[in-house]
Write an enzyme that holds these catalytic residues in place. Sequence first.
Site, PDB file in Angstrom:
ATOM      1  N   VAL A  14       0.829  -1.207   0.000  1.00  0.00           N
ATOM      2  CA  VAL A  14       0.000   0.000   0.000  1.00  0.00           C
ATOM      3  C   VAL A  14       0.864   1.258   0.000  1.00  0.00           C
ATOM      4  O   VAL A  14       0.611   2.200  -0.765  1.00  0.00           O
ATOM      5  CB  VAL A  14      -0.971   0.009   1.198  1.00  0.00           C
ATOM      6  CG1 VAL A  14      -1.846   1.270   1.182  1.00  0.00           C
ATOM      7  CG2 VAL A  14      -1.872  -1.220   1.174  1.00  0.00           C
ATOM      8  N   VAL A 132     -11.408  -0.450   5.472  1.00  0.00           N
ATOM      9  CA  VAL A 132     -12.523  -1.344   5.136  1.00  0.00           C
ATOM     10  C   VAL A 132     -12.770  -1.294   3.631  1.00  0.00           C
ATOM     11  O   VAL A 132     -12.940  -0.234   3.056  1.00  0.00           O
ATOM     12  CB  VAL A 132     -13.816  -0.932   5.864  1.00  0.00           C
ATOM     13  CG1 VAL A 132     -14.958  -1.873   5.455  1.00  0.00           C
ATOM     14  CG2 VAL A 132     -13.638  -0.975   7.378  1.00  0.00           C
ATOM     15  N   GLY A 134     -10.855  -1.648   1.113  1.00  0.00           N
ATOM     16  CA  GLY A 134      -9.808  -1.040   0.289  1.00  0.00           C
ATOM     17  C   GLY A 134     -10.226   0.258  -0.383  1.00  0.00           C
ATOM     18  O   GLY A 134     -10.540   1.233   0.278  1.00  0.00           O
ATOM     19  N   ASP A 201      -9.974 -10.958   9.375  1.00  0.00           N
ATOM     20  CA  ASP A 201      -9.811  -9.671   8.676  1.00  0.00           C
ATOM     21  C   ASP A 201     -11.183  -9.096   8.366  1.00  0.00           C
ATOM     22  O   ASP A 201     -11.459  -7.922   8.624  1.00  0.00           O
ATOM     23  CB  ASP A 201      -9.014  -9.878   7.381  1.00  0.00           C
ATOM     24  CG  ASP A 201      -8.845  -8.590   6.609  1.00  0.00           C
ATOM     25  OD1 ASP A 201      -9.468  -8.470   5.530  1.00  0.00           O
ATOM     26  OD2 ASP A 201      -8.156  -7.692   7.100  1.00  0.00           O
ATOM     27  N   LYS A 205     -13.252  -5.613   9.913  1.00  0.00           N
ATOM     28  CA  LYS A 205     -13.899  -4.621   9.047  1.00  0.00           C
ATOM     29  C   LYS A 205     -15.391  -4.498   9.357  1.00  0.00           C
ATOM     30  O   LYS A 205     -15.941  -3.396   9.367  1.00  0.00           O
ATOM     31  CB  LYS A 205     -13.687  -5.005   7.577  1.00  0.00           C
ATOM     32  CG  LYS A 205     -12.223  -4.918   7.175  1.00  0.00           C
ATOM     33  CD  LYS A 205     -11.978  -5.655   5.868  1.00  0.00           C
ATOM     34  CE  LYS A 205     -10.559  -5.522   5.390  1.00  0.00           C
ATOM     35  NZ  LYS A 205     -10.266  -6.334   4.196  1.00  0.00           N
ATOM     36  N   GLY A 302      -5.120  -4.642  -2.898  1.00  0.00           N
ATOM     37  CA  GLY A 302      -4.205  -4.303  -3.997  1.00  0.00           C
ATOM     38  C   GLY A 302      -3.599  -2.930  -3.750  1.00  0.00           C
ATOM     39  O   GLY A 302      -4.194  -2.079  -3.074  1.00  0.00           O
TER      40      GLY A 302
HETATM   41  N1  LIG Z   1      -2.443  -5.058   0.861  1.00  0.00           N
HETATM   42  C1  LIG Z   1      -3.678  -4.627   0.699  1.00  0.00           C
HETATM   43  O1  LIG Z   1      -4.341  -4.831  -0.354  1.00  0.00           O
HETATM   44  C2  LIG Z   1      -4.339  -3.870   1.817  1.00  0.00           C
HETATM   45  C3  LIG Z   1      -3.678  -3.624   3.014  1.00  0.00           C
HETATM   46  N2  LIG Z   1      -4.312  -2.911   4.006  1.00  0.00           N
HETATM   47  C4  LIG Z   1      -3.619  -2.609   5.243  1.00  0.00           C
HETATM   48  O2  LIG Z   1      -2.541  -1.711   4.958  1.00  0.00           O
HETATM   49  C5  LIG Z   1      -1.452  -1.929   5.853  1.00  0.00           C
HETATM   50  C6  LIG Z   1      -0.195  -2.225   5.039  1.00  0.00           C
HETATM   51  O3  LIG Z   1      -0.440  -3.364   4.265  1.00  0.00           O
HETATM   52  P1  LIG Z   1       0.628  -3.818   3.128  1.00  0.00           P
HETATM   53  O4  LIG Z   1       1.153  -2.616   2.436  1.00  0.00           O
HETATM   54  O5  LIG Z   1      -0.045  -4.873   2.339  1.00  0.00           O
HETATM   55  O6  LIG Z   1       1.778  -4.442   4.049  1.00  0.00           O
HETATM   56  P2  LIG Z   1       3.267  -4.815   3.611  1.00  0.00           P
HETATM   57  O7  LIG Z   1       3.691  -5.927   4.495  1.00  0.00           O
HETATM   58  O8  LIG Z   1       3.357  -4.951   2.127  1.00  0.00           O
HETATM   59  O9  LIG Z   1       4.135  -3.482   4.002  1.00  0.00           O
HETATM   60  C7  LIG Z   1       4.367  -3.140   5.344  1.00  0.00           C
HETATM   61  C8  LIG Z   1       5.409  -2.022   5.341  1.00  0.00           C
HETATM   62  O10 LIG Z   1       5.606  -1.550   6.667  1.00  0.00           O
HETATM   63  C9  LIG Z   1       6.980  -1.691   7.031  1.00  0.00           C
HETATM   64  N3  LIG Z   1       6.961  -2.132   8.430  1.00  0.00           N
HETATM   65  C10 LIG Z   1       6.215  -3.126   8.956  1.00  0.00           C
HETATM   66  N4  LIG Z   1       6.448  -3.210  10.282  1.00  0.00           N
HETATM   67  C11 LIG Z   1       7.379  -2.248  10.571  1.00  0.00           C
HETATM   68  C12 LIG Z   1       8.037  -1.830  11.772  1.00  0.00           C
HETATM   69  N5  LIG Z   1       7.779  -2.434  12.937  1.00  0.00           N
HETATM   70  N6  LIG Z   1       8.921  -0.808  11.695  1.00  0.00           N
HETATM   71  C13 LIG Z   1       9.175  -0.217  10.504  1.00  0.00           C
HETATM   72  N7  LIG Z   1       8.584  -0.543   9.330  1.00  0.00           N
HETATM   73  C14 LIG Z   1       7.700  -1.560   9.388  1.00  0.00           C
HETATM   74  C15 LIG Z   1       7.592  -2.720   6.096  1.00  0.00           C
HETATM   75  O11 LIG Z   1       8.985  -2.434   5.978  1.00  0.00           O
HETATM   76  P3  LIG Z   1       9.914  -3.223   4.914  1.00  0.00           P
HETATM   77  O12 LIG Z   1       9.425  -2.852   3.567  1.00  0.00           O
HETATM   78  O13 LIG Z   1      11.296  -2.706   5.158  1.00  0.00           O
HETATM   79  O14 LIG Z   1       9.773  -4.684   5.247  1.00  0.00           O
HETATM   80  C16 LIG Z   1       6.777  -2.476   4.812  1.00  0.00           C
HETATM   81  O15 LIG Z   1       7.359  -1.443   4.089  1.00  0.00           O
HETATM   82  C17 LIG Z   1      -1.883  -3.084   6.759  1.00  0.00           C
HETATM   83  O16 LIG Z   1      -2.462  -2.565   7.930  1.00  0.00           O
HETATM   84  C18 LIG Z   1      -2.960  -3.789   5.913  1.00  0.00           C
HETATM   85  O17 LIG Z   1      -3.878  -4.489   6.726  1.00  0.00           O
HETATM   86  C19 LIG Z   1      -5.590  -2.418   3.875  1.00  0.00           C
HETATM   87  C20 LIG Z   1      -6.266  -2.656   2.711  1.00  0.00           C
HETATM   88  C21 LIG Z   1      -5.720  -3.413   1.620  1.00  0.00           C
HETATM   89  N1  LIG Z   2      -5.883  -8.992   3.183  1.00  0.00           N
HETATM   90  C1  LIG Z   2      -6.940  -8.008   2.938  1.00  0.00           C
HETATM   91  C2  LIG Z   2      -6.317  -6.758   2.379  1.00  0.00           C
HETATM   92  C3  LIG Z   2      -7.255  -5.621   2.434  1.00  0.00           C
HETATM   93  O1  LIG Z   2      -7.775  -5.260   3.515  1.00  0.00           O
HETATM   94  C4  LIG Z   2      -7.975  -8.586   1.958  1.00  0.00           C
HETATM   95  O2  LIG Z   2      -7.709  -9.672   1.400  1.00  0.00           O
HETATM   96  O3  LIG Z   2      -9.016  -7.962   1.759  1.00  0.00           O
HETATM   97 NA    NA Z   3     -12.712   1.814   1.953  1.00  0.00          NA
END
Ligand SMILES: NC(=O)C1=CN([C@@H]2O[C@H](COP(=O)(O)OP(=O)(O)OC[C@H]3O[C@@H](n4cnc5c(N)ncnc54)[C@H](OP(=O)(O)O)[C@@H]3O)[C@@H](O)[C@H]2O)C=CC1
Ligand SMILES: N[C@@H](CC=O)C(=O)O
Ligand code: NA
Length: 432
Positions: A14, A132, A134, A201, A205, A302
């Site tokens: 994200v 919620v 996305g 998850d 939501k 996504g």
């Molecule tokens: N993926 C999706 O489609 C969706 C995700 N979300 C929510 O968005 C958030 C992010 O998801 P997503 O982008 O998929 O997660 P990722 O695992 O792809 O990315 C997490 C990022 O946070 C960094 N990170 C994690 N923990 C730490 C820490 N303790 N200290 C410093 N940096 C940290 C990681 O660092 P590094 O890159 O160095 O490992 C990485 O860059 C989550 O809460 C998820 O539930 C919500 C809707 C949709």
């Molecule tokens: N893992 C979640 C990511 C978005 O919230 C999903 O599959 O919907």
């Molecule tokens: Na939304």
Amino acid sequence: MKAISIGLLGLGTVGSGVVQIIENHQDKLMHQIGCPVMIKKILVKDENKERTVHIERELLTTNPDDILESPEIDIVIEVMGGVEETKNYLLKALQNRKHIVTANKDLMAVYGSELLSVATENGCDLFYEASVAGGIPILRGLVDGLASDRITKMMGIVNGTTNYILTKMSKQGSRYEDVLKEAQELGYAEADPTSDVGGWDAARKMAILATLGFSMNIDLDDVKVKGITEISEEDLSYSKKLGYTMKLIGIASRLENKVEVSVQPTLLPESHPLASVNDEYNAVYVYGEAVGETMFYGPGAGSLPTATAVVSDLVGVMKNMRLGVNGRSAVSPQFEKSLKQPGEIFSKYFVRLHVKDEVGVFAAITSIFSEHGASFEKILQMPLKQNELAEIVLVTHRTSLQDYEDILQKLNDYEMVKEIKSTYRVEGEGVI
Ligand SMILES: NC(=O)C1=CN([C@@H]2O[C@H](COP(=O)(O)OP(=O)(O)OC[C@H]3O[C@@H](n4cnc5c(N)ncnc54)[C@H](OP(=O)(O)O)[C@@H]3O)[C@@H](O)[C@H]2O)C=CC1
Ligand SMILES: N[C@@H](CC=O)C(=O)O
Ligand code: NA
């Protein structure tokens, strides 16, 4: 004019999307808020990790205080995930009067009300549209679009990973393990995908949706949860045979001042609008007393779709900054929490049984249902090859959850019932 400075916590699926949208849409952002948006610092775990977006190395840090304590940074965008540590980061940011945009449903489902009150106390905005469904603007839809109505039911496909899995299993006969791996590679699944497939998850939501939709503080513990890990190919094939589609559905329903919130694999008639929501797409079907039936549809997971919701919240914060009205959007819940009891929750149910294929067994099973006022809408019986068993599939008329749980107990105790193979809620006929 002074740029607005952003601190990003996280640069994963994200976070990378957020960087792309801010870079590619600077003109639109400038037009809407009248000043440029600058990302000043990005917190990551590993500064040497390969990134999907080009980032100047000096922007990266592994020290959260480079963002949380920086006097330069006005807004913190949290897209790192996690709960306890992340909560402390956001509390520190709010106490330093930084506005927050987050996508973190795990955090908001558990600590949302606490964080929102700290935000208000500090005159800060805390927006969480991306948490919620996305990219679907469902939270704004509830809070702004349907502000004048009394919402009585919401049914949501709010987890993209499980919808992707069930779509491929149902339509292509794919194997569960293979499709789960695909969803992880596509970046849909959580770091720990058991949160997706276990239903948690979606439950988080639904707790957030119910809190906003019913104006009542619904906690994660109030949500009854069942995931998709036990769904068999036989269940999917019988669903189709009976004219249903299997989806992981979040249900939030209200009767007078009592609510029910649950997540479970659910059979929907193929004609229901939610039945055609496939792959990683989400949809939330909302029924209001005045507006009637509405549905919000779009990509629930996504990089760019989710980042769209994050950056839209960012625009909302910046517009409030320009008007000097930050920290006033959170509305405290209007009603005391009151949950429906099992005798107040009504639905149809699908149940698949293996029974001894002998005279009188089906009559006895019918009596067990009728003793609890339940009758059948659909019935299938097929002989099984082994041990003179038969497979019976039943869909009941609407009955209470209490009666249905009593029926299942009686079936378990009946020696001619070898096994209750599976049971699912059936929804979506009549008024949603
Ligand atoms: N993926 C999706 O489609 C969706 C995700 N979300 C929510 O968005 C958030 C992010 O998801 P997503 O982008 O998929 O997660 P990722 O695992 O792809 O990315 C997490 C990022 O946070 C960094 N990170 C994690 N923990 C730490 C820490 N303790 N200290 C410093 N940096 C940290 C990681 O660092 P590094 O890159 O160095 O490992 C990485 O860059 C989550 O809460 C998820 O539930 C919500 C809707 C949709
Ligand atoms: N893992 C979640 C990511 C978005 O919230 C999903 O599959 O919907
Ligand atoms: Na939304």
